[in-house]
Design a protein around this motif. Structure first.
Motif, PDB file in Angstrom:
ATOM      1  N   ASP A 206       0.823  -1.206   0.000  1.00 34.09           N
ATOM      2  CA  ASP A 206       0.000   0.000   0.000  1.00 34.09           C
ATOM      3  C   ASP A 206       0.858   1.257   0.000  1.00 34.09           C
ATOM      4  OD1 ASP A 206      -2.029  -1.748   0.181  1.00 34.09           O
ATOM      5  OD2 ASP A 206      -2.636  -1.250   2.222  1.00 34.09           O
ATOM      6  N   GLU A 207       0.315   2.324  -0.581  1.00 31.63           N
ATOM      7  CA  GLU A 207       1.039   3.596  -0.662  1.00 31.63           C
ATOM      8  C   GLU A 207       1.400   4.159   0.715  1.00 31.63           C
ATOM      9  OE1 GLU A 207       3.264   6.046  -2.635  1.00 31.63           O
ATOM     10  OE2 GLU A 207       2.029   4.556  -3.653  1.00 31.63           O
ATOM     11  N   PRO A 208       0.471   4.150   1.698  1.00 32.26           N
ATOM     12  CA  PRO A 208       0.833   4.663   3.029  1.00 32.26           C
ATOM     13  C   PRO A 208       1.986   3.874   3.657  1.00 32.26           C
ATOM     14  CG  PRO A 208      -1.544   4.498   2.823  1.00 32.26           C
ATOM     15  CD  PRO A 208      -0.958   3.797   1.632  1.00 32.26           C
ATOM     16  N   LEU A 209       1.999   2.573   3.420  1.00 31.46           N
ATOM     17  CA  LEU A 209       3.059   1.714   3.941  1.00 31.46           C
ATOM     18  C   LEU A 209       4.397   2.089   3.309  1.00 31.46           C
ATOM     19  CD1 LEU A 209       3.336  -0.811   5.811  1.00 31.46           C
ATOM     20  CD2 LEU A 209       3.157  -2.195   3.754  1.00 31.46           C
ATOM     21  N   LEU A 210       4.392   2.293   2.003  1.00 36.61           N
ATOM     22  CA  LEU A 210       5.615   2.658   1.286  1.00 36.61           C
ATOM     23  C   LEU A 210       6.086   4.058   1.667  1.00 36.61           C
ATOM     24  CD1 LEU A 210       4.773   1.229  -2.244  1.00 36.61           C
ATOM     25  CD2 LEU A 210       6.509   0.382  -0.666  1.00 36.61           C
ATOM     26  N   THR A 211       5.149   4.958   1.875  1.00 40.19           N
ATOM     27  CA  THR A 211       5.509   6.325   2.273  1.00 40.19           C
ATOM     28  C   THR A 211       6.228   6.310   3.616  1.00 40.19           C
ATOM     29  OG1 THR A 211       3.638   7.287   1.073  1.00 40.19           O
ATOM     30  CG2 THR A 211       4.615   8.619   2.828  1.00 40.19           C
ATOM     31  N   ARG A 212       5.698   5.545   4.564  1.00 43.47           N
ATOM     32  CA  ARG A 212       6.348   5.418   5.876  1.00 43.47           C
ATOM     33  C   ARG A 212       7.725   4.778   5.727  1.00 43.47           C
ATOM     34  NH1 ARG A 212       5.162   4.427  11.545  1.00 43.47           N
ATOM     35  NH2 ARG A 212       2.957   4.832  11.247  1.00 43.47           N
ATOM     36  N   PHE A 213       7.788   3.723   4.916  1.00 38.63           N
ATOM     37  CA  PHE A 213       9.058   3.026   4.687  1.00 38.63           C
ATOM     38  C   PHE A 213      10.104   3.987   4.116  1.00 38.63           C
ATOM     39  CE2 PHE A 213      11.955   0.820   1.835  1.00 38.63           C
ATOM     40  CZ  PHE A 213      12.436  -0.213   2.626  1.00 38.63           C
ATOM     41  N   ASP A 214       9.735   4.740   3.079  1.00 38.15           N
ATOM     42  CA  ASP A 214      10.674   5.653   2.418  1.00 38.15           C
ATOM     43  C   ASP A 214      11.154   6.750   3.368  1.00 38.15           C
ATOM     44  OD1 ASP A 214      10.489   4.234   0.062  1.00 38.15           O
ATOM     45  OD2 ASP A 214       8.929   5.512  -0.797  1.00 38.15           O
ATOM     46  N   LYS A 215      10.248   7.269   4.177  1.00 38.48           N
ATOM     47  CA  LYS A 215      10.626   8.328   5.121  1.00 38.48           C
ATOM     48  C   LYS A 215      11.595   7.804   6.179  1.00 38.48           C
ATOM     49  CE  LYS A 215       6.579  11.340   4.700  1.00 38.48           C
ATOM     50  NZ  LYS A 215       5.370  11.887   5.379  1.00 38.48           N
ATOM     51  N   LEU A 216      11.338   6.586   6.650  1.00 38.84           N
ATOM     52  CA  LEU A 216      12.224   5.990   7.648  1.00 38.84           C
ATOM     53  C   LEU A 216      13.601   5.698   7.051  1.00 38.84           C
ATOM     54  CD1 LEU A 216       9.719   3.528   9.369  1.00 38.84           C
ATOM     55  CD2 LEU A 216      10.811   5.504  10.447  1.00 38.84           C
ATOM     56  N   MET A 217      13.620   5.211   5.818  1.00 38.62           N
ATOM     57  CA  MET A 217      14.894   4.931   5.150  1.00 38.62           C
ATOM     58  C   MET A 217      15.691   6.216   4.957  1.00 38.62           C
ATOM     59  SD  MET A 217      15.341   1.682   4.647  1.00 38.62           S
ATOM     60  CE  MET A 217      16.656   1.679   3.430  1.00 38.62           C
ATOM     61  N   GLU A 218      14.997   7.280   4.580  1.00 34.34           N
ATOM     62  CA  GLU A 218      15.661   8.563   4.350  1.00 34.34           C
ATOM     63  C   GLU A 218      16.213   9.145   5.653  1.00 34.34           C
ATOM     64  OE1 GLU A 218      14.618  13.006   2.515  1.00 34.34           O
ATOM     65  OE2 GLU A 218      13.140  11.397   2.422  1.00 34.34           O
ATOM     66  N   ARG A 219      15.464   8.970   6.719  1.00 31.84           N
ATOM     67  CA  ARG A 219      15.864   9.579   7.994  1.00 31.84           C
ATOM     68  C   ARG A 219      16.901   8.758   8.757  1.00 31.84           C
ATOM     69  NH1 ARG A 219      11.724  11.698  12.746  1.00 31.84           N
ATOM     70  NH2 ARG A 219      13.334  12.477  14.167  1.00 31.84           N
TER      71      ARG A 219
END
Length: 271
Positions: A206-219
């Motif tokens: 899901d998009e919300p799941l990927l958005t959280r994943f990407d933000k955590l990876m970036e941070r």
């Protein structure tokens, strides 16, 4: 299409003509092809060759056999409609490279439209809950005919998964993180293959799941943390005992209340 926010049944997506009581195929790819033939005949899919390629690519990434003689091959491809499902039974069983080494006797093939984010998780959650119960699996395996099999399948209730617990997605998110880390040292050829695998994974999350994943990876540089001795390895804070117990041996994803990372059970070391 039924409202995904409400509870409904598997039969909302499946007709008896999409059920094969006894598959003729003896191996995995042929079984997938046989079920695609059913969907093509029912005019639920158009580009059978493309869909087969995507399904086989997905199997090469990670077997869709979920254990206990069941497999859920799936792909997110433009179906020309919304969703296409076919179910096939094999009395002798088919080798699906299952994690528990057991042959698969029931195959539920799902192809869904890219315009419907979250649909597969919705279906998968309901199927996983149903199939985890031995008595329900037994009823499917012991169905005497196509009508009996369809009747049991029709009883599967589907509901949206809770936000803090994503059904059977842990291995995919962990693999997505592994790919992201491997990209840093990959050659051009390796990078091309890694990107292909990452795309396959992202298509079914899901998009919300990927958005959280990407933000955590970036941070933080990583988004998925194992739970060891009751503590999140991302922040070293202890998690609730109930959640810790649920995570053990599970392929579901839980979220750390302290650091927000996805929590997964530790990988079993290969002998």
């Amino acid at each position: 299409m039924a409202d995904l926010g409400k509870s409904h049944h598997f039969s909302d997506f499946l007709k008896s003509t999409q059920v094969v009581y006894e598959l003729q195929a003896k191996e995995k790819v042929r079984a997938i092809e046989e079920l695609l033939d059913v969907l093509f005949k029912e005019k639920l899919i158009k580009n059978k060759k493309l869909i087969l390629t995507r399904l086989v690519d997905r199997e090469q990434l990670e077997s869709t056999a979920i254990g206990d003689h069941v497999a859920l091959p799936h792909a997110r491809v433009d179906t020309g409609g919304q969703i296409a499902i076919a179910v096939g039974r094999s009395e002798k069983g088919i080798d699906f490279d299952s994690i528990d080494k057991k042959k698969v006797h029931l195959i539920m093939l799902v192809v869904w439209n890219p315009s419907l984010p979250g649909l597969f998780n919705h279906l998968f959650a309901g199927l996983a809950r149903f199939l985890r119960k031995p008595e329900y699996r037994q009823r499917l395996f012991e169905a005497k005919n196509k009508g009996d099999l369809f009747k049991v399948l029709s009883e599967i209730e589907l509901t949206m998964p809770q936000e803090d617990r994503i059904i059977s997605r842990a291995s995919l998110l962990a693999k997505l993180q592994e790919i992201a880390l491997r990209k840093k040292k990959a050659s051009k050829d390796q990078l091309r293959e890694l990107r292909k695998h990452a795309e396959l994974i992202r298509e079914e999350l899901d998009e919300p799941l990927l958005t959280r994943f990407d933000k955590l990876m970036e941070r933080y540089g990583f988004a998925v943390a194992e739970v060891l001795d009751g503590a999140c390895q991302g922040c070293n804070m202890r998690i609730a005992t109930k959640m810790n117990s649920a995570i053990e041996g599970s392929n579901d994803i839980y979220i750390c209340e302290n650091c927000g990372k996805f929590l997964v059970a530790p990988r079993k070391k290969k002998k």
